[in-house]
Motif scaffolding. Structure first.
Motif, mmCIF file in Angstrom:
data_model
loop_
_atom_site.group_PDB
_atom_site.id
_atom_site.type_symbol
_atom_site.label_atom_id
_atom_site.label_comp_id
_atom_site.label_asym_id
_atom_site.label_seq_id
_atom_site.Cartn_x
_atom_site.Cartn_y
_atom_site.Cartn_z
ATOM 1 N N SER A 109 41.580 33.723 34.439
ATOM 2 C CA SER A 109 40.618 34.174 35.251
ATOM 3 C C SER A 109 41.384 35.324 36.064
ATOM 4 N N LEU A 110 42.636 35.084 36.655
ATOM 5 C CA LEU A 110 43.036 35.885 37.445
ATOM 6 C C LEU A 110 43.296 37.444 37.067
ATOM 7 N N ALA A 111 43.224 37.480 35.830
ATOM 8 C CA ALA A 111 43.418 39.009 35.140
ATOM 9 C C ALA A 111 42.587 39.877 35.530
ATOM 10 N N GLY A 112 41.205 39.406 35.955
ATOM 11 C CA GLY A 112 40.045 40.315 36.712
ATOM 12 C C GLY A 112 40.466 40.494 37.942
ATOM 13 N N ALA A 113 41.299 39.949 38.469
ATOM 14 C CA ALA A 113 41.115 40.113 40.135
ATOM 15 C C ALA A 113 41.893 41.477 40.646
ATOM 16 N N GLU A 114 42.681 41.841 39.852
ATOM 17 C CA GLU A 114 43.465 43.166 40.133
ATOM 18 C C GLU A 114 42.263 44.366 40.173
ATOM 19 N N ILE A 115 41.383 44.288 39.271
ATOM 20 C CA ILE A 115 40.262 45.325 39.381
ATOM 21 C C ILE A 115 39.356 44.929 40.366
ATOM 22 N N GLU A 116 39.047 43.734 40.384
ATOM 23 C CA GLU A 116 37.904 43.364 41.514
ATOM 24 C C GLU A 116 38.355 43.330 43.066
ATOM 25 N N LEU A 117 39.585 43.366 43.186
ATOM 26 C CA LEU A 117 40.161 43.522 44.467
ATOM 27 C C LEU A 117 39.888 44.792 45.213
ATOM 28 N N VAL A 118 39.989 45.823 44.181
ATOM 29 C CA VAL A 118 40.102 47.215 44.783
ATOM 30 C C VAL A 118 39.014 47.763 45.435
ATOM 31 N N SER A 119 37.586 46.929 45.328
ATOM 32 C CA SER A 119 36.546 47.277 46.098
ATOM 33 C C SER A 119 36.383 46.215 47.318
ATOM 34 N N THR A 120 37.219 45.298 47.435
ATOM 35 C CA THR A 120 37.052 44.179 48.271
ATOM 36 C C THR A 120 37.788 44.664 49.660
ATOM 37 N N ILE A 121 36.890 44.242 50.897
ATOM 38 C CA ILE A 121 37.482 44.067 52.178
ATOM 39 C C ILE A 121 38.414 43.543 52.353
ATOM 40 N N SER A 122 39.418 44.068 53.063
ATOM 41 C CA SER A 122 40.956 43.802 53.426
ATOM 42 C C SER A 122 41.823 43.582 52.110
ATOM 43 N N ARG A 123 41.662 44.263 51.281
ATOM 44 C CA ARG A 123 42.032 43.803 49.815
ATOM 45 C C ARG A 123 43.639 43.580 49.816
ATOM 46 N N GLU A 124 44.440 44.066 50.856
ATOM 47 C CA GLU A 124 45.845 44.026 50.838
ATOM 48 C C GLU A 124 46.268 42.503 51.354
ATOM 49 N N VAL A 125 45.386 42.184 52.347
ATOM 50 C CA VAL A 125 45.848 40.892 53.216
ATOM 51 C C VAL A 125 45.346 39.742 53.098
ATOM 52 N N ARG A 126 44.703 39.470 51.817
ATOM 53 C CA ARG A 126 43.732 38.424 51.369
ATOM 54 C C ARG A 126 44.711 37.180 51.200
ATOM 55 N N LEU A 127 45.802 37.328 50.556
ATOM 56 C CA LEU A 127 46.765 36.390 50.173
ATOM 57 C C LEU A 127 47.397 35.874 51.708
ATOM 58 N N LYS A 128 47.772 36.691 52.417
ATOM 59 C CA LYS A 128 48.285 36.548 53.589
ATOM 60 C C LYS A 128 47.408 35.622 54.401
ATOM 61 N N ARG A 129 46.244 35.834 54.541
ATOM 62 C CA ARG A 129 45.203 35.360 55.827
ATOM 63 C C ARG A 129 45.027 33.799 54.896
ATOM 64 N N SER A 130 44.830 33.651 53.459
ATOM 65 C CA SER A 130 44.545 32.242 53.123
ATOM 66 C C SER A 130 45.824 31.206 53.111
ATOM 67 N N LEU A 131 47.059 31.927 52.967
ATOM 68 C CA LEU A 131 48.222 31.133 53.173
ATOM 69 C C LEU A 131 48.457 30.581 54.517
ATOM 70 N N GLU A 132 48.194 31.378 55.673
ATOM 71 C CA GLU A 132 48.189 31.083 57.077
ATOM 72 C C GLU A 132 47.834 29.544 57.216
ATOM 73 N N GLU A 133 46.616 29.070 56.693
ATOM 74 C CA GLU A 133 46.226 28.164 56.855
ATOM 75 C C GLU A 133 47.073 26.808 56.493
ATOM 76 N N VAL A 134 47.737 27.113 55.364
ATOM 77 C CA VAL A 134 48.737 25.811 54.780
ATOM 78 C C VAL A 134 50.136 26.121 55.008
ATOM 79 N N SER A 135 50.730 27.496 55.340
ATOM 80 C CA SER A 135 52.076 27.474 55.442
ATOM 81 C C SER A 135 52.715 26.475 56.298
ATOM 82 N N PRO A 136 52.049 26.224 57.383
ATOM 83 C CA PRO A 136 52.627 25.429 58.487
ATOM 84 C C PRO A 136 53.104 24.229 57.896
ATOM 85 N N TYR A 137 52.465 23.551 56.913
ATOM 86 C CA TYR A 137 52.807 22.160 56.151
ATOM 87 C C TYR A 137 54.031 22.308 55.414
ATOM 88 N N TYR A 138 54.412 23.417 55.073
ATOM 89 C CA TYR A 138 55.789 23.557 54.102
ATOM 90 C C TYR A 138 56.896 23.957 54.924
#
Ligand SMILES: Nc1ncnc2c1ncn2[C@@H]1O[C@H](COP(=O)(O)OP(=O)(O)OP(=O)(O)O)[C@@H](O)[C@H]1O
Length: 253
Positions: free
Chosen positions: A90-119
């Motif tokens: 399903s991730l194959a569609g993300a490349e295209i769908e991200l193009v029109s998404t707000i803060s499209r380049e920082v979405r992974l960064k923001r979501s990892l912030e909540e878990v990376s302190p535990y690793y």
């Protein structure tokens, strides 16, 4: 905060997934808490640590596109201390769908912030492209490991990767560094492999890891058993070298 490392090269088949899975498992074997993030639509890192993709309801796609918290999709693996954020097709569609998404380049960064302190380490297996999934990975990372296959066209395409890294450093993540260049699939029986090592060392100098990954048939068999090499065949040369690499990565910080 855990150290976040992207395994990236837009060239296909250079050993990104093999390195992501086995470096992660070896870091975990050495007692580190590790989160492997599969952001390649092929999902090979997920199956490589034993995830049955047919049984997965949500994957990294839902995190990037639908704001599902990443902690909700983390799966444990049979390697102690190693967890994974899986990817499915399903991730194959993300490349295209991200193009029109707000803060499209920082979405992974923001979501990892909540878990990376535990690793201690978060390792991201990037797809073979320089699209938004790889840009998200580089934006989220402290460092990048570039696997380079010991073959004739080894350096081809690397200037494109390096200029993407510079663009990310300039506009999105000034802290991104190259942790190292990893020579993979080395075949000691050919002169070509030795020439490639010399050429890559001339270009990247002390950025090249001392550990060189040889061609090892056990490394190519392990994924079909859903096991990292350290479980599939801990006595193999493949397991030895990925353990050496894990120690080098730990030394870097
Ligand atoms: N050191 C090695 N010895 C033997 N086979 C290897 C080794 N490293 C990788 N391979 C095999 O080479 C193929 C490509 O490796 P891998 O999937 O890790 O590359 P990749 O860069 O992630 O590919 P893609 O760009 O498609 O995501 C796989 O079949 C893998 O099992």
């Amino acid at each position: 905060m855990g150290r976040i490392i992207a395994i990236a090269n837009q060239k296909g088949g250079v050993g990104k997934t093999t390195t992501s899975v086995n470096l992660s498992a070896c870091l975990a074997y050495l007692g580190k808490k590790v989160l492997l993030v599969d952001i390649d639509p092929q999902g090979n890192a997920s199956s490589g640590v034993g995830v049955n993709k047919g049984e997965i309801d949500q994957c990294i796609y839902d995190v990037l596109i639908d704001d599902v918290p990443v902690k909700d999709i983390i799966v444990e693996t049979k390697v102690e201390n190693l967890h994974i954020v899986p990817a499915t097709i399903s991730l194959a569609g993300a490349e295209i769908e991200l193009v029109s998404t707000i803060s499209r380049e920082v979405r992974l960064k923001r979501s990892l912030e909540e878990v990376s302190p535990y690793y201690d380490y978060v390792i991201i297996d990037c797809p073979p492209s320089l699209g938004l999934l790889t840009i998200n990975s580089l934006t989220a990372s402290d460092a990048i490991i570039i696997p380079v296959q010991c073959e004739f066209y080894a350096l081809e395409g690397l200037s494109q990767l390096l200029s993407t890294i510079r663009l990310v450093q300039k506009h999105l993540n000034k802290n991104l560094t190259i942790d190292g260049v990893l020579l993979t699939m080395f075949d000691a029986r050919t002169n070509l492999g030795i020439q490639v090592i010399e050429e890559v060392k001339k270009y990247f100098q002390d950025k090249v890891y001392k550990t060189i990954i040889p061609r090892n048939v056990r490394l190519s068999e392990a994924p079909s058993h859903g096991e990292p090499i350290i479980i599939y065949d801990p006595k193999s040369r493949g397991a030895e070298v990925y353990l050496e690499l894990a120690k080098e990565v730990i030394k870097h910080g």
